[in-house]
Design a protein around this motif. Structure first.
Motif, short mmCIF file in Angstrom:
data_model
loop_
_atom_site.label_atom_id
_atom_site.label_comp_id
_atom_site.label_asym_id
_atom_site.label_seq_id
_atom_site.Cartn_x
_atom_site.Cartn_y
_atom_site.Cartn_z
N PRO A 1 79.65 31.70 31.47
CA PRO A 1 78.80 32.13 30.36
C PRO A 1 77.32 32.07 30.73
O PRO A 1 76.89 31.23 31.51
CB PRO A 1 79.10 31.09 29.26
CG PRO A 1 80.38 30.47 29.64
CD PRO A 1 80.46 30.54 31.13
N VAL A 2 76.58 32.99 30.16
CA VAL A 2 75.13 33.01 30.30
C VAL A 2 74.58 32.01 29.28
O VAL A 2 74.95 32.06 28.10
CB VAL A 2 74.58 34.42 30.02
CG1 VAL A 2 73.06 34.43 29.99
CG2 VAL A 2 75.13 35.41 31.03
N LEU A 3 73.73 31.10 29.71
CA LEU A 3 73.15 30.12 28.79
C LEU A 3 71.94 30.73 28.10
O LEU A 3 71.02 31.21 28.74
CB LEU A 3 72.74 28.85 29.55
CG LEU A 3 72.25 27.69 28.70
CD1 LEU A 3 73.31 27.23 27.72
CD2 LEU A 3 71.81 26.53 29.58
N ALA A 4 71.99 30.73 26.78
CA ALA A 4 70.88 31.23 25.95
C ALA A 4 70.66 30.22 24.84
O ALA A 4 71.28 30.31 23.78
CB ALA A 4 71.19 32.61 25.39
N LEU A 5 69.84 29.20 25.11
CA LEU A 5 69.63 28.14 24.14
C LEU A 5 69.17 28.71 22.80
O LEU A 5 68.13 29.36 22.73
CB LEU A 5 68.62 27.13 24.67
CG LEU A 5 69.03 26.40 25.94
CD1 LEU A 5 67.93 25.48 26.42
CD2 LEU A 5 70.33 25.64 25.74
N THR A 6 69.98 28.50 21.78
CA THR A 6 69.74 29.06 20.46
C THR A 6 70.01 27.96 19.43
O THR A 6 71.14 27.48 19.34
CB THR A 6 70.70 30.25 20.20
OG1 THR A 6 70.59 31.17 21.28
CG2 THR A 6 70.38 30.94 18.90
N PRO A 7 69.03 27.53 18.68
CA PRO A 7 69.26 26.46 17.69
C PRO A 7 70.35 26.83 16.69
O PRO A 7 70.46 27.98 16.25
CB PRO A 7 67.91 26.32 16.99
CG PRO A 7 66.92 26.89 17.94
CD PRO A 7 67.63 27.98 18.70
N ASP A 8 71.18 25.85 16.35
CA ASP A 8 72.24 26.00 15.36
C ASP A 8 71.91 25.08 14.19
O ASP A 8 72.19 23.89 14.24
CB ASP A 8 73.59 25.62 15.97
CG ASP A 8 74.69 25.43 14.93
OD1 ASP A 8 74.53 25.88 13.77
OD2 ASP A 8 75.71 24.81 15.27
N PRO A 9 71.32 25.60 13.11
CA PRO A 9 70.98 24.75 11.97
C PRO A 9 72.15 24.53 11.01
O PRO A 9 72.04 23.72 10.10
CB PRO A 9 69.87 25.55 11.28
CG PRO A 9 70.23 26.97 11.57
CD PRO A 9 70.82 26.97 12.96
N LEU A 10 73.26 25.23 11.20
CA LEU A 10 74.36 25.18 10.22
C LEU A 10 75.35 24.04 10.46
O LEU A 10 75.73 23.35 9.51
CB LEU A 10 75.11 26.51 10.24
CG LEU A 10 74.26 27.75 9.94
CD1 LEU A 10 75.09 29.00 10.08
CD2 LEU A 10 73.65 27.66 8.57
N THR A 11 75.78 23.85 11.69
CA THR A 11 76.81 22.85 11.97
C THR A 11 76.34 21.43 11.67
O THR A 11 77.09 20.66 11.06
CB THR A 11 77.29 22.97 13.42
OG1 THR A 11 77.79 24.31 13.61
CG2 THR A 11 78.38 21.97 13.75
N PRO A 12 75.12 21.03 12.04
CA PRO A 12 74.70 19.64 11.77
C PRO A 12 74.66 19.28 10.29
O PRO A 12 74.82 18.11 9.95
CB PRO A 12 73.30 19.56 12.38
CG PRO A 12 73.28 20.64 13.39
CD PRO A 12 74.14 21.75 12.85
N ILE A 13 74.49 20.25 9.41
CA ILE A 13 74.44 19.94 7.96
C ILE A 13 75.76 20.24 7.26
O ILE A 13 75.87 20.05 6.05
CB ILE A 13 73.28 20.69 7.26
CG1 ILE A 13 73.47 22.19 7.37
CG2 ILE A 13 71.94 20.25 7.82
CD1 ILE A 13 72.54 23.00 6.48
N ARG A 14 76.76 20.66 8.02
CA ARG A 14 78.06 20.97 7.43
C ARG A 14 78.66 19.70 6.83
O ARG A 14 78.74 18.67 7.48
CB ARG A 14 78.99 21.54 8.50
CG ARG A 14 80.31 22.00 7.97
CD ARG A 14 81.15 22.60 9.08
NE ARG A 14 82.41 23.08 8.54
CZ ARG A 14 83.53 23.13 9.23
NH1 ARG A 14 83.53 22.79 10.52
NH2 ARG A 14 84.65 23.56 8.68
N ASP A 15 79.11 19.80 5.58
CA ASP A 15 79.68 18.66 4.87
C ASP A 15 81.20 18.78 4.89
O ASP A 15 81.79 19.44 4.03
CB ASP A 15 79.15 18.61 3.44
CG ASP A 15 79.61 17.38 2.68
OD1 ASP A 15 80.00 16.40 3.34
OD2 ASP A 15 79.58 17.42 1.45
N ILE A 16 81.82 18.19 5.90
CA ILE A 16 83.27 18.25 6.05
C ILE A 16 83.75 16.84 6.38
O ILE A 16 83.11 16.13 7.14
CB ILE A 16 83.66 19.27 7.13
CG1 ILE A 16 85.08 19.77 6.96
CG2 ILE A 16 83.45 18.77 8.51
CD1 ILE A 16 85.18 20.89 5.97
#
Length: 145
Positions: free
Chosen positions: A12-27
């Protein structure tokens, strides 16, 4: 006639992209059960989200978050066959679950447009594995670990 030699897929090509959704997921931990198949989403490939499919094995303490986690097994083996992950990192593959579908749709709406013009496998750099063999989202890493 011999079959052609097997060629591994490109890295895979690394393309650092912030993920704001998973850290706040309430599961919760109880959302998943041992024996279920899940995916840990890692990026985009050919206009779709991709990740590592894992089988949930047993409850396990997730040291990076100090919360209940799950011991996961990679059925394809590899250098790291078992890891421990937090439930918010997981999306059901073995059943259609409304909570996971909502999260998956939000991830698609957020990340697919950013890479719509690219066909290669893109690792967005959301996860790392600690020295203890624990999968950790970069937003959950302590002190940059």
């Amino acid at each position: 006639m011999l079959p052609p030699p097997w060629t591994p897929p490109p890295a895979p090509v690394l393309a650092l992209t912030p993920d704001p959704l998973t850290p706040i997921r309430d599961i919760t931990h109880a959302h998943f059960q041992a024996g279920e198949t899940v995916v840990v989403l890692k990026g985009v490939a050919g206009g779709e989200l991709w990740g590592d499919a894992m089988r949930i094995v047993a409850p396990s303490w997730h040291t990076p978050t100090d919360e209940d986690g799950w011991r996961l097994r990679d059925p394809t083996g590899g250098a790291q066959t078992y890891t421990t992950g937090h439930p918010r990192y997981l999306v059901h593959l073995s059943r259609r679950c409304p909570d996971c579908l909502i999260h998956l749709r939000a991830m698609e709406d957020t990340f697919l447009p950013r890479f719509a013009d690219r066909e290669e496998v893109i690792d967005c750099g959301w996860y790392t594995t600690t020295a203890l063999g624990q999968l950790v989202h970069l937003a959950d890493a302590r002190g940059g670990r």
